[in-house]
Motif scaffolding. Structure first.
Motif, PDB file in Angstrom:
ATOM      1  N   ALA A 198       0.834  -1.209   0.000  1.00  0.00           N
ATOM      2  CA  ALA A 198       0.000   0.000   0.000  1.00  0.00           C
ATOM      3  C   ALA A 198       0.863   1.251   0.000  1.00  0.00           C
ATOM      4  O   ALA A 198       0.569   2.232  -0.696  1.00  0.00           O
ATOM      5  CB  ALA A 198      -0.931  -0.029   1.215  1.00  0.00           C
ATOM      6  N   ALA A 199       1.938   1.219   0.765  1.00  0.00           N
ATOM      7  CA  ALA A 199       2.830   2.377   0.832  1.00  0.00           C
ATOM      8  C   ALA A 199       3.527   2.612  -0.514  1.00  0.00           C
ATOM      9  O   ALA A 199       3.648   3.760  -0.979  1.00  0.00           O
ATOM     10  CB  ALA A 199       3.868   2.169   1.939  1.00  0.00           C
ATOM     11  N   LEU A 200       3.952   1.541  -1.151  1.00  0.00           N
ATOM     12  CA  LEU A 200       4.593   1.663  -2.468  1.00  0.00           C
ATOM     13  C   LEU A 200       3.614   2.217  -3.492  1.00  0.00           C
ATOM     14  O   LEU A 200       3.959   3.078  -4.319  1.00  0.00           O
ATOM     15  CB  LEU A 200       5.086   0.294  -2.950  1.00  0.00           C
ATOM     16  N   ARG A 201       2.418   1.732  -3.404  1.00  0.00           N
ATOM     17  CA  ARG A 201       1.405   2.196  -4.348  1.00  0.00           C
ATOM     18  C   ARG A 201       1.139   3.676  -4.152  1.00  0.00           C
ATOM     19  O   ARG A 201       1.036   4.455  -5.107  1.00  0.00           O
ATOM     20  CB  ARG A 201       0.133   1.371  -4.150  1.00  0.00           C
ATOM     21  N   ALA A 202       1.043   4.077  -2.884  1.00  0.00           N
ATOM     22  CA  ALA A 202       0.800   5.486  -2.580  1.00  0.00           C
ATOM     23  C   ALA A 202       1.960   6.340  -3.095  1.00  0.00           C
ATOM     24  O   ALA A 202       1.760   7.433  -3.648  1.00  0.00           O
ATOM     25  CB  ALA A 202       0.614   5.668  -1.078  1.00  0.00           C
ATOM     26  N   TYR A 203       3.167   5.828  -2.918  1.00  0.00           N
ATOM     27  CA  TYR A 203       4.346   6.557  -3.428  1.00  0.00           C
ATOM     28  C   TYR A 203       4.254   6.715  -4.942  1.00  0.00           C
ATOM     29  O   TYR A 203       4.484   7.796  -5.491  1.00  0.00           O
ATOM     30  CB  TYR A 203       5.627   5.806  -3.063  1.00  0.00           C
ATOM     31  N   GLU A 209       3.560   2.308  -9.041  1.00  0.00           N
ATOM     32  CA  GLU A 209       2.149   2.290  -8.624  1.00  0.00           C
ATOM     33  C   GLU A 209       1.436   1.051  -9.157  1.00  0.00           C
ATOM     34  O   GLU A 209       0.773   0.327  -8.404  1.00  0.00           O
ATOM     35  CB  GLU A 209       1.471   3.566  -9.122  1.00  0.00           C
ATOM     36  N   ARG A 210       1.586   0.744 -10.429  1.00  0.00           N
ATOM     37  CA  ARG A 210       0.892  -0.403 -11.021  1.00  0.00           C
ATOM     38  C   ARG A 210       1.492  -1.715 -10.543  1.00  0.00           C
ATOM     39  O   ARG A 210       0.786  -2.700 -10.331  1.00  0.00           O
ATOM     40  CB  ARG A 210       0.940  -0.346 -12.557  1.00  0.00           C
ATOM     41  N   GLY A 211       2.814  -1.719 -10.383  1.00  0.00           N
ATOM     42  CA  GLY A 211       3.457  -2.941  -9.894  1.00  0.00           C
ATOM     43  C   GLY A 211       3.012  -3.271  -8.482  1.00  0.00           C
ATOM     44  O   GLY A 211       2.711  -4.419  -8.155  1.00  0.00           O
ATOM     45  N   ALA A 212       2.922  -2.234  -7.632  1.00  0.00           N
ATOM     46  CA  ALA A 212       2.495  -2.449  -6.252  1.00  0.00           C
ATOM     47  C   ALA A 212       1.026  -2.864  -6.203  1.00  0.00           C
ATOM     48  O   ALA A 212       0.625  -3.702  -5.388  1.00  0.00           O
ATOM     49  CB  ALA A 212       2.709  -1.175  -5.441  1.00  0.00           C
TER      50      ALA A 212
END
Lengths: 89, 444
Positions: free
Chosen positions: A24-29, A39-42
């Motif tokens: 979730a944190a990676l996606r938010a980043y 974002e898409r990978g996370a």
């Protein structure tokens, strides 16, 4: 084999929760910084993680009033008697 | 290494498993209620509050879903899923549709999470059937809009097996590729598994010499019909396994290495109710219709979907000799309810005919069943089984016909006409075979 292998379900659930939080944190980043690769990978990792979650038995909620599949609940029949459920091991 | 993809779930104590099913069913209903206009309307009309679902009796108070309802609910906005969609269209990553043999196709949306779930369910199947990272698995299907073996392909990747995609090739090209790269397993319908063996021989190869040691069958009953299973095993000198699934439901059933022929129900991922005509659960040893709820599906959920497949539950409640506590359907899918029909008042199951034909080596693999009205007595039904001569055994057509007539009468209690035609007279389907031709007018 790693010495860090968890030996109970609570630990497994905690590991899954950690991964969830990291994804979730990676996606938010990725979203905040406009990096689709992250974002898409996370997001993809989160979807894959769902299938891992489904493989870790969750804490079971047993409602004492008309309990769901409780071993002594012979009135909650689904073609299986409570006795059959107990003998199924 | 474990013989099970997830032993924690596959050997779960039955009481815990049932509790898990109720919990997940409640969550699935809540999700459908909150996000699917179709299910919101349906559940409101039935006065169902998801939070009130605590027992199997509560589950049975939730109305079932029929295929016709799904057709009526799709097509509007958001196109093409309409009111069935339970997520934002941006979350949909996979489109598939049903074959449309019973009417307009149902369009199926799956999110990435759903697609991973599909792969995981199929991994449960394939791992149980011996597929391992050192396997090279061939998929001889056309990779189009039908879900077919797509998820099995990705399940192999998940397992770590090597996938050889066999789309857009002729049957002859497929057998040549299988031989060229030494595939150790392939997945197909039972009909096509037999057809590929036939083609291999036409190409001058002996299929038993291929490296194949596992055949995974799906798409139609057959691999749990003893006669058909034995034919495929003999044709390929391989272990043959069965799987049952549907676009709407998912990959719900799989055969194991235990003694019995049939299917385990994946009860960790699906709530599978087996019900009689009154909607009540059948007892072990009895047959009934499957009403199924995938327990972890988000984009397009199904709540108590009437699958129209009939199965019979194993009589014994004891744990299977494979170790799984999942219930077992003896003989696999016994038939589609839409295919089960009465002939002169007697119930006819197409799989019963299949077993008789395939258990007799005087005829070859292909056959058809024609039901029609008697030429002179229209109220009388006539069943004609058309089979082919078997060039390998050389049994004369009239002798084979007589033998089949006797065996069919013994097994089905129906007096059938039998026509044994020359080898290769009948069509060779590449995917599922529709062998039942009911020509009776106004028959219900």
């Amino acid at each position: 084999m790693s010495e860090d292998v968890p030996d109970d379900l609570d630990e497994l659930r905690a590991l899954v929760a950690d991964l969830d939080e990291s994804a979730a944190a990676l996606r938010a980043y990725g979203e905040a910084n406009d990096v689709p690769a992250i974002e898409r990978g996370a997001k993809r990792v989160q979807g894959t993680l769902d299938s891992v979650k489904q493989n870790v038995p969750g804490a079971l909620v047993r409602d004492g009033a008309g309990g769901a599949g409780g071993a002594g609940d012979s009135t909650d029949s689904d073609g299986e008697s409570a006795e059959e459920g107990e003998s199924g091991r | 290494m474990s013989q099970m993809w997830n032993p924690m779930l596959e050997t779960m104590d039955r009481a815990d498993l049932r509790a898990l099913q109720v919990d997940r069913f409640r969550e699935q209903v809540r999700h459908a209620y909150e996000h699917s206009p179709f299910y919101r309307r349906k559940l409101d009309a039935a006065g169902i509050d998801p939070d009130d679902i605590r027992t199997f009796e509560d589950i049975r108070s939730v109305p079932t879903t029929k295929k016709g309802e799904l057709r009526d609910a799709q097509g509007g906005d958001p196109f093409p899923y309409g009111d069935l969609l339970a997520t934002s269209p941006a979350e949909v990553t996979e489109y598939h549709q049903t074959s449309g043999t019973t009417g307009e196709p149902v369009r199926q949306a799956d999110s990435w999470s759903d697609w991973e779930w599909w792969g995981d369910c199929w991994a449960t199947v394939l791992w149980a059937q011996g597929i391992r990272p050192d396997d090279r698995v061939f998929f001889p299907f056309s990779y189009n809009v039908f879900v077919a073996f797509w998820a099995a392909h990705y399940a192999c990747e998940r397992i770590g097996a090597e996938v050889v995609p066999g789309g857009n090739l002729s049957s002859a090209q497929r057998v040549r590729k299988m031989r060229e790269v030494d595939v150790t397993a392939f997945a197909s319908t039972p009909t096509y598994a037999l057809r590929l063996a036939e083609v291999a021989r036409e190409e001058g190869f002996e299929p038993t010499d291929f490296a194949v040691d596992t055949v995974v069958c799906a798409g139609e009953p057959g691999a749990s019909v003893p006669g058909t299973k034995a034919r495929i095993e003999e044709a390929w000198d391989a272990d043959v396994y069965d799987h049952a699934g549907a676009t709407e439901a998912g990959a719900w059933g799989f055969s194991c290495d235990g003694e019995s022929v049939g299917l385990h129900l994946n009860e960790a991922q699906f709530l599978i109710e087996v019900l009689d005509e009154d909607g009540e659960p059948v007892d072990p040893g009895e047959t009934g219709e499957i009403v199924i709820t995938p327990l972890n599906r988000t984009a397009q959920p199904y709540i108590r979907f009437e699958l129209r497949d009939e199965i019979g539950l194993r009589e014994s409640a004891a744990v299977c000799d494979c170790g799984r506590t999942f219930r077992f359907a003896e003989g696999g899918v016994l038939g589609r309810l839409d295919d089960l029909t009465k002939v002169n008042g007697v119930l006819l199951a197409p799989t019963a005919i299949e077993d008789v034909v395939r258990s007799y080596d005087g005829v070859s693999d292909e056959y058809e069943v024609i039901i029609d009205s008697h030429e002179e007595k229209p109220d009388l039904d006539v069943v004609t089984v058309v089979a082919e001569e078997n060039p390998e055994t050389g049994v004369p057509a009239d002798e084979a016909g007589e033998e089949l007539r006797k065996k069919l009468k013994q097994t089905t209690s129906i007096t059938c006409r039998v026509d044994v035609v020359p080898y290769e007279s009948l069509e060779r389907p590449e995917l599922k075979a529709d062998r039942l031709d009911d020509r009776r007018e106004n028959h219900v």
